[in-house]
Scaffold this motif. Structure first.
Motif, PDB file in Angstrom:
ATOM      1  N   ALA A 181       0.973  -1.217   0.053  1.00  0.00           N
ATOM      2  CA  ALA A 181       0.378  -0.088  -0.047  1.00  0.00           C
ATOM      3  C   ALA A 181       0.995   1.359   0.151  1.00  0.00           C
ATOM      4  O   ALA A 181       2.110   1.330   0.545  1.00  0.00           O
ATOM      5  N   PHE A 182       0.239   2.150  -0.501  1.00  0.00           N
ATOM      6  CA  PHE A 182       1.058   3.797  -0.644  1.00  0.00           C
ATOM      7  C   PHE A 182       2.552   3.483  -1.188  1.00  0.00           C
ATOM      8  O   PHE A 182       3.434   3.823  -0.691  1.00  0.00           O
ATOM      9  N   PRO A 183       2.595   3.223  -2.521  1.00  0.00           N
ATOM     10  CA  PRO A 183       3.885   2.851  -3.063  1.00  0.00           C
ATOM     11  C   PRO A 183       4.517   4.231  -3.257  1.00  0.00           C
ATOM     12  O   PRO A 183       3.862   5.226  -3.423  1.00  0.00           O
TER      13      PRO A 183
ATOM     14  N   TYR B 232      -0.231  12.031  17.222  1.00  0.00           N
ATOM     15  CA  TYR B 232      -0.033  11.508  15.629  1.00  0.00           C
ATOM     16  C   TYR B 232      -0.968  12.356  14.842  1.00  0.00           C
ATOM     17  O   TYR B 232      -0.616  12.802  13.953  1.00  0.00           O
ATOM     18  N   ALA B 233      -2.325  12.460  15.187  1.00  0.00           N
ATOM     19  CA  ALA B 233      -3.120  13.155  14.522  1.00  0.00           C
ATOM     20  C   ALA B 233      -2.655  14.777  14.103  1.00  0.00           C
ATOM     21  O   ALA B 233      -2.865  15.323  13.042  1.00  0.00           O
TER      22      ALA B 233
ATOM     23  N   GLN C 188       0.232  16.294   9.092  1.00  0.00           N
ATOM     24  CA  GLN C 188       0.760  17.052   8.113  1.00  0.00           C
ATOM     25  C   GLN C 188       2.144  17.092   7.953  1.00  0.00           C
ATOM     26  O   GLN C 188       2.611  16.929   6.780  1.00  0.00           O
ATOM     27  N   ASP C 189       2.934  17.023   9.084  1.00  0.00           N
ATOM     28  CA  ASP C 189       4.372  16.897   8.929  1.00  0.00           C
ATOM     29  C   ASP C 189       4.861  15.747   8.399  1.00  0.00           C
ATOM     30  O   ASP C 189       5.590  15.659   7.742  1.00  0.00           O
TER      31      ASP C 189
ATOM     32  N   ALA D 222       5.326  10.421   3.984  1.00  0.00           N
ATOM     33  CA  ALA D 222       5.003   9.276   4.857  1.00  0.00           C
ATOM     34  C   ALA D 222       3.315   9.190   5.233  1.00  0.00           C
ATOM     35  O   ALA D 222       2.880  10.237   5.492  1.00  0.00           O
ATOM     36  N   VAL D 223       2.990   7.865   5.386  1.00  0.00           N
ATOM     37  CA  VAL D 223       1.677   7.739   5.957  1.00  0.00           C
ATOM     38  C   VAL D 223       1.582   7.185   6.991  1.00  0.00           C
ATOM     39  O   VAL D 223       2.345   6.322   7.772  1.00  0.00           O
TER      40      VAL D 223
END
Length: 75
Positions: free
Chosen positions: A32-34, A58-59, A63-64, A70-71
């Motif tokens: 996921a998220f390549p 974390y929320a 944005q950072d 990064a996800v």
């Protein structure tokens, strides 16, 4: 133990977002998220004050992480 830069082992897990029931057949895998860094975080104590504190923390940084390609993936 995996650290930064290590390759995730193959995995496929069902996905749930929010309080809705699991979507039919939606899964998450190491593919996921390549092209993005994946930040996996786990909260140690469901339904205690620790859980929401970490999730909110974390929320607030979402944005950072996105700015750095990064996800965030929580479990």
């Amino acid at each position: 133990m995996l650290t930064i830069g290590d390759k995730l082992p193959d995995f496929t897990v069902p996905v749930q977002q929010g309080t809705n029931a699991l979507p039919a057949g939606e899964t998450l895998s190491q593919d996921a998220f390549p092209g993005k860094w994946k930040v996996l975080f786990y909260w140690p104590k469901d339904f205690t004050f620790v859980c929401p504190t970490e999730i909110v923390g974390y929320a607030n940084l979402k944005q950072d992480f996105e700015d750095r390609d990064a996800v965030l993936i929580g479990a």
